[in-house]
Design a protein around this motif. Structure first.
Motif, short mmCIF file in Angstrom:
data_model
loop_
_atom_site.label_atom_id
_atom_site.label_comp_id
_atom_site.label_asym_id
_atom_site.label_seq_id
_atom_site.Cartn_x
_atom_site.Cartn_y
_atom_site.Cartn_z
N ALA A 2 0.82 -1.22 0.00
CA ALA A 2 0.00 0.00 0.00
C ALA A 2 0.85 1.26 0.00
CB ALA A 2 -0.94 0.00 1.21
N ARG A 38 0.09 3.70 2.67
CA ARG A 38 -1.19 4.42 2.68
C ARG A 38 -2.35 3.62 3.27
NH1 ARG A 38 0.49 5.87 -2.73
NH2 ARG A 38 1.45 7.93 -2.70
N ALA A 39 -2.08 2.46 3.85
CA ALA A 39 -3.19 1.67 4.41
C ALA A 39 -3.64 2.28 5.73
CB ALA A 39 -2.74 0.23 4.63
N PRO A 40 -4.98 2.38 5.93
CA PRO A 40 -5.45 2.86 7.23
C PRO A 40 -5.03 1.89 8.34
CG PRO A 40 -7.27 1.94 5.94
CD PRO A 40 -6.07 1.97 5.04
N LEU A 70 -6.85 -1.41 8.94
CA LEU A 70 -6.56 -2.45 7.95
C LEU A 70 -5.19 -3.10 8.24
CD1 LEU A 70 -7.32 -3.93 5.31
CD2 LEU A 70 -6.43 -1.96 4.05
N SER A 84 -13.91 4.50 10.63
CA SER A 84 -13.24 5.58 9.90
C SER A 84 -12.38 6.44 10.82
CB SER A 84 -14.26 6.45 9.16
OG SER A 84 -15.12 7.07 10.09
N GLU A 123 -8.30 5.32 11.16
CA GLU A 123 -7.37 5.35 10.01
C GLU A 123 -5.97 5.76 10.46
OE1 GLU A 123 -8.81 7.66 6.72
OE2 GLU A 123 -10.47 6.28 6.32
N LEU A 158 -4.83 1.35 -2.83
CA LEU A 158 -4.39 2.39 -1.89
C LEU A 158 -2.97 2.85 -2.27
CD1 LEU A 158 -5.68 0.78 1.43
CD2 LEU A 158 -6.50 2.93 0.44
N VAL A 193 -9.27 6.01 0.80
CA VAL A 193 -9.65 4.75 1.45
C VAL A 193 -11.03 4.27 0.99
CG1 VAL A 193 -10.11 3.60 3.66
CG2 VAL A 193 -8.20 5.21 3.47
N GLU A 194 -12.04 5.14 1.05
CA GLU A 194 -13.39 4.69 0.68
C GLU A 194 -13.51 4.42 -0.82
OE1 GLU A 194 -16.25 7.38 2.67
OE2 GLU A 194 -17.16 5.51 3.37
N MET A 212 -12.02 1.12 -1.32
CA MET A 212 -12.91 0.10 -0.74
C MET A 212 -14.08 -0.17 -1.67
SD MET A 212 -12.82 1.18 3.33
CE MET A 212 -14.57 0.95 3.49
N TYR A 224 -17.68 2.85 4.11
CA TYR A 224 -17.60 2.54 5.55
C TYR A 224 -18.95 2.07 6.11
CZ TYR A 224 -12.78 3.84 6.71
OH TYR A 224 -11.43 3.87 6.82
#
Ligand SMILES: [Zn+2]
Length: 249
Positions: free
Chosen positions: A130, A133-135, A138, A171, A174, A215, A221-222, A225, A233
């Motif tokens: 990622a 950049r991964a929340p 996750l 959310s 993150e 990502l 993120v959304e 997703m 979310y």
């Protein structure tokens, strides 16, 4: 309870305290093990390295690919770990570009040490895929899934919390957990694990890996997703609530 931190603002700098200067190194094809040769039991570095290689192979199978560069794993004497990482007191491992774990008087690879190593190495795989950049939910969910944890014991408590509040507040997870109290961290790790287990169960690991790739390409993120999990979310949380209710029975 074993919790592992993933520091934000990942860098591969050496520790500021300089404790690693006298450390020894041992490398395999995918791992560079850095350790205090004066404090580790003789021969343990070889066992550690082959354990790390096996964990790497497991992760590479799940993720499809691993980091391009060798994963650096630093095994500290306990007091050096605290001095070098500034990890919160509840953390028993850190990933900040390098995997950093304390060797708590180890004479062999215990199941606990193996799960810490696998957890922190997962952060390395996720970071690579990622591009950082991964929340955090996750990252920590994947790391716990890979270390072999199950959300089954917390399923009914999580389902109950959702019923009471109408949200898991995913959310808001993150960013990093390192500033959290032990109790906040425990709750955040639990919901992160459940969310990723649910995604693995309902969308498959491949979809989650694809999410990491998107990502890494810079998608929000959304947005990522929606594209890879068919969920924003709100949808992810309602799917998670349904999944938990089924498991809590
Ligand atoms: Zn972690």
């Amino acid at each position: 309870m074993a919790l592992r931190a993933a520091a934000q603002g990942v860098s591969s700098r050496r520790s500021a305290s300089g404790v690693e200067e006298h450390y020894a190194e041992r490398a395999s094809s995918s791992i560079l093990l850095v350790y205090d040769g004066r404090r580790l039991e003789p021969g343990l570095e070889r066992i550690l390295l082959s354990t790390l290689e096996r964990a790497y192979a497991d992760l590479a199978q799940d993720f499809g690919s691993g980091p391009v560069e060798k994963i650096v794993v630093v095994v500290y004497a306990e007091r050096d770990f605290q001095a070098s990482t500034l990890a919160p007191a509840w953390a028993d491992g850190v990933f900040d570009g390098r995997v950093r774990v304390p060797a708590r008087g180890i004479t062999g690879v215990t199941p606990e040490l193996l799960s810490v190593l696998k957890h922190e190495m997962t952060h390395s795989f996720v970071h690579f895929r990622a591009k950082g950049r991964a929340p955090t939910w996750l990252q920590e969910g994947l790391a716990q899934v890979e270390e072999g944890k199950s959300s089954a014991p917390s399923a009914s408590a999580l389902a109950g919390a959702y019923a009471a509040r109408g949200t898991f507040a995913l959310s808001s997870l993150e960013g990093g957990f390192t500033g959290f109290s032990a109790a906040q961290a425990r709750g955040s790790y639990a919901v992160s694990l459940a969310a990723v287990e649910m995604l693995k169960d309902t969308r498959g690991f491949g979809a989650v890996a694809h999410l990491l790739d998107r990502l890494g390409e810079g998608l929000g993120v959304e947005e990522a997703m929606r594209e890879t999990l068919r969920a924003d979310y709100a949808r992810l949380e309602s799917d998670l609530a349904d999944w938990l209710r089924r498991r809590a029975r």
